[in-house]
Design a protein around this motif. Structure first.
Motif, short mmCIF file in Angstrom:
data_model
loop_
_atom_site.label_atom_id
_atom_site.label_comp_id
_atom_site.label_asym_id
_atom_site.label_seq_id
_atom_site.Cartn_x
_atom_site.Cartn_y
_atom_site.Cartn_z
N ARG A 85 39.57 -36.43 13.21
CA ARG A 85 39.04 -37.73 12.78
C ARG A 85 38.28 -37.64 11.47
O ARG A 85 38.32 -38.54 10.65
N GLN A 86 37.52 -36.55 11.30
CA GLN A 86 36.63 -36.46 10.14
C GLN A 86 37.30 -35.88 8.91
O GLN A 86 37.04 -36.30 7.80
N PRO A 110 39.45 -47.00 11.97
CA PRO A 110 39.14 -45.56 12.07
C PRO A 110 37.70 -45.24 11.69
O PRO A 110 37.12 -44.27 12.19
N GLN A 111 37.11 -46.06 10.85
CA GLN A 111 35.71 -45.84 10.48
C GLN A 111 34.80 -46.18 11.65
O GLN A 111 33.84 -45.46 11.95
N ASN A 114 34.73 -43.63 14.09
CA ASN A 114 34.01 -42.47 13.59
C ASN A 114 32.50 -42.74 13.52
O ASN A 114 31.75 -41.95 12.95
N ILE A 116 30.86 -45.29 12.01
CA ILE A 116 30.31 -45.96 10.82
C ILE A 116 29.97 -47.41 11.16
O ILE A 116 30.72 -48.07 11.89
N ALA A 121 31.67 -50.19 6.98
CA ALA A 121 33.12 -50.03 7.15
C ALA A 121 33.87 -51.13 6.41
O ALA A 121 34.89 -50.89 5.76
N ARG A 124 33.70 -50.59 2.58
CA ARG A 124 34.57 -49.50 2.15
C ARG A 124 36.05 -49.91 2.25
O ARG A 124 36.85 -49.61 1.37
N ARG A 157 43.92 -46.84 5.21
CA ARG A 157 43.47 -46.45 6.55
C ARG A 157 43.31 -44.92 6.64
O ARG A 157 42.34 -44.41 7.17
N ASN A 161 38.07 -42.62 6.12
CA ASN A 161 36.97 -41.73 6.51
C ASN A 161 36.77 -40.60 5.51
O ASN A 161 36.12 -39.60 5.84
N GLU A 162 37.33 -40.74 4.32
CA GLU A 162 37.19 -39.74 3.27
C GLU A 162 37.51 -38.33 3.77
O GLU A 162 36.67 -37.43 3.69
N PRO A 163 38.73 -38.16 4.30
CA PRO A 163 39.10 -36.83 4.81
C PRO A 163 39.20 -35.84 3.66
O PRO A 163 39.43 -36.23 2.52
#
Ligand code: ADP
Ligand code: ADP
Length: 225
Positions: A85-86, A110-111, A114, A116, A121, A124, A157, A161-163
């Motif tokens: 997820r992160q 997804p945020q 996670n 957020i 969210a 972003r 998407r 989460n800025e993977p």
């Protein structure tokens, strides 16, 4: 540390049965921070299997998976899910957006999963959709968007989460060639602007040539090319 390291990955489906298929026979690769690597393979060569193993959606029979320096094989399911997820974003050939939610909500979900906060969210998600040119259509559901727009939303998407690692399986494979070219350009801009690392499977050699390095998967093994 590289963002992704695979070492000696082996995978056979239906092991021990008459219909066993050995797909990966000791694959090793490494993707450095900020590097964008193309994965080119004939259909059926195992590129989806390799991406699923790299993204912790599937486990290898043997070998090591390291993401951002941490060993993943042997971690509990809960920890693997947390890393997925992160640290990992996925993009597929078909967008898999949730049809009952708007573009904006699809990028927010997804945020929220996670942890957020909703307002953050949303901000972003809006920002990402504007960057890929879908801002004016943020409140539409996927069915109301063109194929290229749907895929752009799927990129947002995946990156919400800025993977640190992006894994993409034929990300523009279901689009016509002109749209594919444009949408791929958007993806590369997004990836480059965030400095993330990516492993991107494609059949398209012109698109592969725009990445930093090309790896070829065939007959269970990898070669540079
Ligand atoms: P690619 O993405 O390169 O087309 P895949 O990784 O999807 O290849 O599949 C590689 C090979 O493994 C194919 O021969 C496919 O039929 C087989 N395969 C994939 N998934 C499974 C599965 N769950 N069970 C059995 N065989 C599978
Ligand atoms: P392909 O088209 O490459 O065969 P799919 O996109 O249908 O792959 O998904 C392959 C596998 O990955 C399926 O088992 C599916 O459940 C799983 N999967 C797909 N998307 C996600 C996701 N976002 N999170 C977790 N698992 C997923």
């Amino acid at each position: 540390d590289p963002v992704l390291v695979l070492e000696g990955i082996k995978k056979t489906y239906n092991q021990g049965k008459p219909n066993a298929v050995q797909v990966l026979d000791g694959i090793s690769l490494s993707v450095a921070r900020g590097e964008v690597v193309a994965l080119v393979a004939p259909s059926g060569a195992g590129k989806s299997t390799l991406l699923h193993i790299a993204g912790l959606l599937d486990t290898p029979d043997a070998g090591k998976v390291r993401i951002c320096g941490s060993e993943m094989v042997g971690l509990s399911d809960r920890k693997r899910t947390a890393v997925r997820r992160q640290d990992v974003g996925f993009i597929y050939q078909f967008h898999h957006l949730l049809p009952e939610f708007t573009a904006l909500e699809n990028v927010m979900l997804p945020q929220l999963a996670n942890g957020i906060a909703r307002a953050e969210a949303q901000t972003r998600a809006c920002d990402l959709l504007v960057r890929v040119g879908v801002g004016p259509r943020a409140d539409h559901r996927p069915a109301a968007l063109s194929g290229g727009e749907q895929q752009r939303v799927a990129f947002c998407r995946a990156l919400a989460n800025e993977p640190r690692l992006l894994l993409a399986d034929e990300p523009t494979g279901n689009l016509d060639p002109g749209t594919s070219e444009q949408v791929f350009g958007t993806l590369m801009e997004l990836v480059r602007s965030t400095g993330m690392s990516a492993l991107i499977a494609t059949h398209n050699m012109e698109l592969a040539a725009r990445m930093d390095r090309v790896l070829r998967l065939d007959k269970g093994g990898l070669s540079a090319g």
